[in-house]
Design a protein around this motif. Structure first.
Motif, PDB file in Angstrom:
ATOM      1  N   MET A 248       0.843  -1.170   0.000  1.00 58.73           N
ATOM      2  CA  MET A 248       0.000   0.000   0.000  1.00 58.73           C
ATOM      3  C   MET A 248       0.889   1.235   0.000  1.00 58.73           C
ATOM      4  N   LYS A 249       0.613   2.168  -0.882  1.00 59.17           N
ATOM      5  CA  LYS A 249       1.376   3.415  -0.937  1.00 59.17           C
ATOM      6  C   LYS A 249       0.594   4.507  -0.222  1.00 59.17           C
ATOM      7  N   VAL A 250       1.330   5.233   0.644  1.00 55.92           N
ATOM      8  CA  VAL A 250       0.723   6.330   1.387  1.00 55.92           C
ATOM      9  C   VAL A 250       1.617   7.556   1.281  1.00 55.92           C
ATOM     10  N   ILE A 251       1.021   8.712   1.554  1.00 59.22           N
ATOM     11  CA  ILE A 251       1.761   9.970   1.629  1.00 59.22           C
ATOM     12  C   ILE A 251       1.724  10.395   3.089  1.00 59.22           C
ATOM     13  N   LEU A 252       2.885  10.581   3.683  1.00 61.98           N
ATOM     14  CA  LEU A 252       2.975  10.929   5.100  1.00 61.98           C
ATOM     15  C   LEU A 252       2.541  12.368   5.332  1.00 61.98           C
ATOM     16  N   LYS A 253       1.723  12.559   6.362  1.00 64.08           N
ATOM     17  CA  LYS A 253       1.295  13.900   6.740  1.00 64.08           C
ATOM     18  C   LYS A 253       2.190  14.471   7.834  1.00 64.08           C
ATOM     19  N   GLU A 254       2.936  13.590   8.499  1.00 65.31           N
ATOM     20  CA  GLU A 254       3.888  14.025   9.512  1.00 65.31           C
ATOM     21  C   GLU A 254       5.115  13.131   9.459  1.00 65.31           C
ATOM     22  N   THR A 255       6.186  13.583  10.045  1.00 63.23           N
ATOM     23  CA  THR A 255       7.441  12.832  10.014  1.00 63.23           C
ATOM     24  C   THR A 255       7.357  11.626  10.943  1.00 63.23           C
ATOM     25  N   ILE A 256       7.718  10.478  10.405  1.00 61.54           N
ATOM     26  CA  ILE A 256       7.775   9.240  11.182  1.00 61.54           C
ATOM     27  C   ILE A 256       9.175   8.677  10.982  1.00 61.54           C
ATOM     28  N   ASP A 257       9.901   8.508  12.092  1.00 57.00           N
ATOM     29  CA  ASP A 257      11.315   8.118  12.036  1.00 57.00           C
ATOM     30  C   ASP A 257      11.576   6.914  11.147  1.00 57.00           C
ATOM     31  N   THR A 258      10.749   5.891  11.261  1.00 58.72           N
ATOM     32  CA  THR A 258      11.018   4.653  10.537  1.00 58.72           C
ATOM     33  C   THR A 258      10.604   4.709   9.071  1.00 58.72           C
ATOM     34  N   LEU A 259       9.800   5.704   8.692  1.00 58.02           N
ATOM     35  CA  LEU A 259       9.295   5.771   7.313  1.00 58.02           C
ATOM     36  C   LEU A 259       9.885   6.925   6.507  1.00 58.02           C
ATOM     37  N   GLY A 260       9.844   8.116   7.053  1.00 57.64           N
ATOM     38  CA  GLY A 260      10.343   9.265   6.307  1.00 57.64           C
ATOM     39  C   GLY A 260       9.783  10.567   6.846  1.00 57.64           C
ATOM     40  N   ILE A 261      10.069  11.628   6.109  1.00 56.52           N
ATOM     41  CA  ILE A 261       9.613  12.945   6.544  1.00 56.52           C
ATOM     42  C   ILE A 261       8.252  13.262   5.934  1.00 56.52           C
ATOM     43  N   ALA A 262       7.584  14.235   6.504  1.00 59.23           N
ATOM     44  CA  ALA A 262       6.258  14.630   6.055  1.00 59.23           C
ATOM     45  C   ALA A 262       6.277  15.013   4.576  1.00 59.23           C
ATOM     46  N   GLY A 263       5.259  14.591   3.847  1.00 58.60           N
ATOM     47  CA  GLY A 263       5.139  14.925   2.436  1.00 58.60           C
ATOM     48  C   GLY A 263       5.729  13.897   1.500  1.00 58.60           C
ATOM     49  N   THR A 264       6.433  12.906   2.033  1.00 56.70           N
ATOM     50  CA  THR A 264       7.019  11.886   1.166  1.00 56.70           C
ATOM     51  C   THR A 264       6.055  10.723   0.967  1.00 56.70           C
TER      52      THR A 264
ATOM     53  N   GLN B 202      -5.043   7.235  12.416  1.00 54.66           N
ATOM     54  CA  GLN B 202      -4.382   8.227  13.280  1.00 54.66           C
ATOM     55  C   GLN B 202      -4.167   9.557  12.570  1.00 54.66           C
ATOM     56  N   GLY B 203      -4.425   9.599  11.264  1.00 53.03           N
ATOM     57  CA  GLY B 203      -4.235  10.835  10.511  1.00 53.03           C
ATOM     58  C   GLY B 203      -2.775  11.133  10.223  1.00 53.03           C
ATOM     59  N   LYS B 204      -1.928  10.127  10.296  1.00 47.64           N
ATOM     60  CA  LYS B 204      -0.499  10.314  10.059  1.00 47.64           C
ATOM     61  C   LYS B 204      -0.155  10.205   8.572  1.00 47.64           C
ATOM     62  N   ALA B 205      -1.087   9.684   7.772  1.00 42.68           N
ATOM     63  CA  ALA B 205      -0.843   9.518   6.340  1.00 42.68           C
ATOM     64  C   ALA B 205      -2.181   9.491   5.604  1.00 42.68           C
ATOM     65  N   VAL B 206      -2.102   9.671   4.280  1.00 41.97           N
ATOM     66  CA  VAL B 206      -3.267   9.530   3.404  1.00 41.97           C
ATOM     67  C   VAL B 206      -2.869   8.592   2.266  1.00 41.97           C
ATOM     68  N   LEU B 207      -3.862   7.977   1.658  1.00 42.70           N
ATOM     69  CA  LEU B 207      -3.578   7.098   0.528  1.00 42.70           C
ATOM     70  C   LEU B 207      -2.923   7.889  -0.597  1.00 42.70           C
ATOM     71  N   ALA B 208      -2.036   7.258  -1.322  1.00 46.10           N
ATOM     72  CA  ALA B 208      -1.318   7.915  -2.413  1.00 46.10           C
ATOM     73  C   ALA B 208      -2.137   7.829  -3.700  1.00 46.10           C
TER      74      ALA B 208
END
Length: 152
Positions: A1-17, A33-39
């Motif tokens: 599943m591909k998502v776009i991060l809304k906030e920085t998560i250490d194990t995944l990446g920075i916000a917007g990636t 949790q609102g930490k990401a949205v579907l890509a």
């Protein structure tokens, strides 16, 4: 599943990636949790428009982390522990013990950001890295000393 991060998560990446995650992790944790949205193409377009704002936020977060790193670098903590044979600890010093010592000095860091590879089992001086941001990892000095026999 591909998502776009809304906030920085250490194990995944920075916000917007955009990143690929396991279905369950995305569906059960990140999305609710609102930490990401579907890509999706629509979400990609929205994120492109918000990218300038995100880059400003990222720069601000990094600056705060660097200021905190300067403060944390100066920290030296001493943890007293029961010892046997004057060197080996009865238990061990863990990230939880280090967090408590940091809290006593009014240094607020998350326990999971203390990068202690394995528990400390002997007295001595150790350098322990603290991850404040993606590339910001200052080291603190942790001294483990023998507890006085009279202290109980």
């Amino acid at each position: 599943m591909k998502v776009i991060l809304k906030e920085t998560i250490d194990t995944l990446g920075i916000a917007g990636t955009e990143c690929k995650v396991a279905e369950g992790y995305g569906r059960n944790y990140l999305l609710p949790q609102g930490k990401a949205v579907l890509a999706t193409p629509a979400n990609r377009k929205v994120m492109e428009q918000a990218r300038a704002k995100l880059e400003l936020q990222i720069a601000k977060e990094k600056k705060i982390a660097e200021e905190m790193a300067a403060k944390v670098k100066e920290v030296a903590i001493t943890i007293k522990a029961k010892v046997r044979e004057e060197v080996h600890l009865y238990g061990s010093v863990t990230s939880h013990d280090i967090k408590e010592a940091l809290d006593a000095q009014n240094v607020d860091v998350e326990r999971r950001s203390i990068l202690l590879a394995e528990p400390i089992k002997e007295t001595g001086e150790y350098k322990v890295p603290i991850r404040l941001y993606k590339d910001v990892e200052p080291e603190i000095t942790v001294t483990v000393a023998a507890e006085d026999k009279q202290e109980k």
